[in-house]
Design a protein around this motif. Structure first.
Motif, short mmCIF file in Angstrom:
data_model
loop_
_atom_site.label_atom_id
_atom_site.label_comp_id
_atom_site.label_asym_id
_atom_site.label_seq_id
_atom_site.Cartn_x
_atom_site.Cartn_y
_atom_site.Cartn_z
N ALA A 22 61.86 -25.01 -31.52
CA ALA A 22 61.24 -24.94 -32.84
C ALA A 22 60.14 -23.89 -32.88
O ALA A 22 60.03 -23.11 -33.83
N CYS A 23 59.32 -23.85 -31.84
CA CYS A 23 58.23 -22.87 -31.79
C CYS A 23 58.76 -21.47 -31.51
O CYS A 23 58.24 -20.47 -32.04
N ALA A 24 59.80 -21.36 -30.69
CA ALA A 24 60.37 -20.05 -30.38
C ALA A 24 60.97 -19.41 -31.62
O ALA A 24 60.94 -18.19 -31.79
N GLU A 25 61.52 -20.24 -32.51
CA GLU A 25 62.17 -19.72 -33.70
C GLU A 25 61.23 -19.53 -34.88
O GLU A 25 61.61 -18.92 -35.88
N ASP A 26 60.02 -20.06 -34.78
CA ASP A 26 59.09 -20.02 -35.91
C ASP A 26 57.69 -19.66 -35.41
O ASP A 26 56.98 -20.49 -34.86
N ASP A 27 57.31 -18.40 -35.60
CA ASP A 27 55.99 -17.96 -35.14
C ASP A 27 54.87 -18.74 -35.80
O ASP A 27 53.79 -18.89 -35.22
N HIS A 28 55.09 -19.21 -37.02
CA HIS A 28 54.04 -19.94 -37.73
C HIS A 28 53.79 -21.30 -37.08
O HIS A 28 52.64 -21.73 -36.96
N LEU A 29 54.85 -21.96 -36.65
CA LEU A 29 54.69 -23.22 -35.91
C LEU A 29 54.12 -22.94 -34.53
O LEU A 29 53.29 -23.70 -34.03
N LEU A 30 54.54 -21.84 -33.92
CA LEU A 30 54.00 -21.47 -32.60
C LEU A 30 52.49 -21.28 -32.66
O LEU A 30 51.77 -21.60 -31.71
N ASN A 31 51.99 -20.80 -33.79
CA ASN A 31 50.54 -20.64 -33.94
C ASN A 31 49.80 -21.97 -33.88
O ASN A 31 48.59 -22.01 -33.64
N GLY A 32 50.53 -23.06 -34.10
CA GLY A 32 49.92 -24.37 -34.00
C GLY A 32 49.76 -24.86 -32.57
O GLY A 32 48.99 -25.81 -32.32
N LEU A 33 50.45 -24.24 -31.62
CA LEU A 33 50.35 -24.67 -30.23
C LEU A 33 48.97 -24.34 -29.69
O LEU A 33 48.56 -23.19 -29.64
N ASN A 34 48.23 -25.37 -29.30
CA ASN A 34 46.87 -25.20 -28.77
C ASN A 34 46.78 -25.51 -27.28
O ASN A 34 45.97 -24.89 -26.57
N VAL A 35 47.60 -26.45 -26.81
CA VAL A 35 47.53 -26.88 -25.41
C VAL A 35 48.95 -27.17 -24.92
O VAL A 35 49.74 -27.78 -25.64
N HIS A 36 49.26 -26.73 -23.69
CA HIS A 36 50.53 -27.09 -23.07
C HIS A 36 50.39 -27.09 -21.56
O HIS A 36 49.95 -26.12 -20.97
#
Length: 372
Positions: free
Chosen positions: A332-346
């Motif tokens: 989901a994050c790989a396909e959507d840069d906008h959702l990827l911007n939500g990733l703060n911690v992994h």
């Protein structure tokens, strides 16, 4: 995917992360949804409302944290909740990490994958999961500020709209974004004399074109801000730098220039606040006084209108929640840069640069993080 939603435990937080409607959407897509008993009551949703759409009701939050592949919340996880997070689990909620080193450290230690509502973006450069709560908080700000201005609460005793022969309250809104615009509209609708300060000339042109008859705009220089703050009955702080700590725009020294009993409403308190003297308060004890100036700094203002806020937030988060559930968070994050911007911690890595800059911590590129 097994999606879980615990009851919010932050003081006076009545919202819930998943509405029955959102639960229904996930269930008909083939996912399993479990809700902690009583989680929706503050927003007007009963356990039976969730059961009616096929969601399971569990007795404790511990069951959710122990079993759910994705935990969906509203507010940042509290200390007792953070201890239950684990590697491989997705946390989807507001985080506001920049002013919160303790939460950041705990999330890094847990190994959880944390996606923050407030840093997900859209094609227009907006923040679609922050916007609905910004709209609510903006509309609430003049309302709670007017209450704080009442003499019985320690304020100046000034009526927002005045009366014939008596001037209305002077309201200064610092920031012309979503929060500031809604705050200005409501304050002007109450009859106040409103000025919005911003540094974006295109934004001020837009506000002037659309709302020029309702309120004024001015460029937010330090000198003019100080001048208008000194004249104001109410100042609403509505400045946001996505993911980063809010800038301090009114110093403690400036309080001595203000009218005794004037009110500061800090809508940016989730990001540390934009007044030097701001500190987070709750709905149970919302105001305090510093040098004769009243401060309203409730960190979850939209929780006061929990049903409206929950429905508005659920409408916004649903497409992203479904993408995470349907595709898994990596795809989901790989396909959507906008959702990827939500990733703060992994997996023990901080992946949002503005948070790292605010806390003095190293960060990794989120695209690198999703390969870990």
């Amino acid at each position: 995917m097994l999606i879980g939603c615990p009851k919010e435990i932050k003081p006076q937080e009545f919202r819930v992360g998943i509405t029955p409607a959102a639960a229904h959407e996930a269930i008909i897509a083939g996912h399993t949804v479990i809700i902690e008993t009583g989680a929706g009551l503050g927003a007007g949703f009963s356990d039976e409302d969730y059961r009616a759409v096929g969601a399971g009701i569990v007795d404790t939050a511990a069951e959710i944290f122990a079993t759910a592949e994705m935990v969906v919340k509203v507010k940042e996880p509290q200390a007792v909740e953070r201890k239950q997070l684990r590697e491989g689990q997705v946390l989807f909620t507001y985080l506001h990490l920049a002013p919160d080193p303790e939460q950041t450290r705990d999330l890094l230690d847990s190994g959880v994958t944390a996606i923050a509502y407030e840093t997900v973006t859209d094609r227009m450069g907006g923040l679609p999961l922050l916007a609905p709560m910004s709209e609510v908080a903006g509309k609430l700000a003049p309302q709670v500020g007017a209450w704080t201005l009442q003499k019985a609460n320690g304020g100046r005793g000034v009526l927002m709209g005045g009366v014939p022969g008596v001037l209305p309250a002077k309201v200064v809104v610092i920031g012309g974004g979503v929060v500031g615009t809604h705050a200005a509209k409501v304050a002007a609708g109450m009859g106040a004399d409103v000025t919005v300060l911003d540094r974006s000339l295109p934004r001020m042109r837009y506000l002037d074109d659309v709302y020029g008859r309702d309120f004024k705009t001015a460029f937010s220089s330090a000198a003019l801000t100080a001048e208008l703050v000194a004249e104001a009955d109410m100042v609403i702080g509505a400045v946001l730098i996505p993911g980063a700590a809010a800038p301090k725009l009114v110093s403690r020294a400036q309080l001595s220039t203000m009218k005794p009993g004037a009110v500061l409403v800090d809508v940016a308190i989730d990001q540390g606040g934009c007044f030097e003297t701001s500190r987070a308060t709750t709905h149970a004890d919302p105001i305090y006084e510093v040098d004769g100036i009243l401060h309203y700094c409730v960190a979850n203002m939209p929780g006061a209108v929990a049903r409206t806020s929950t429905q508005a937030l659920g409408n916004a988060t649903l497409p992203f929640m479904m993408a995470l559930a349907n595709k898994g968070w990596r795809l989901a994050c790989a396909e959507d840069d906008h959702l990827l911007n939500g990733l703060n911690v992994h997996k023990g890595k901080l992946t949002y640069a503005a948070v790292g800059a605010a806390l003095g911590l190293p960060t990794v590129d989120p695209r690198e993080a999703i390969r870990l």
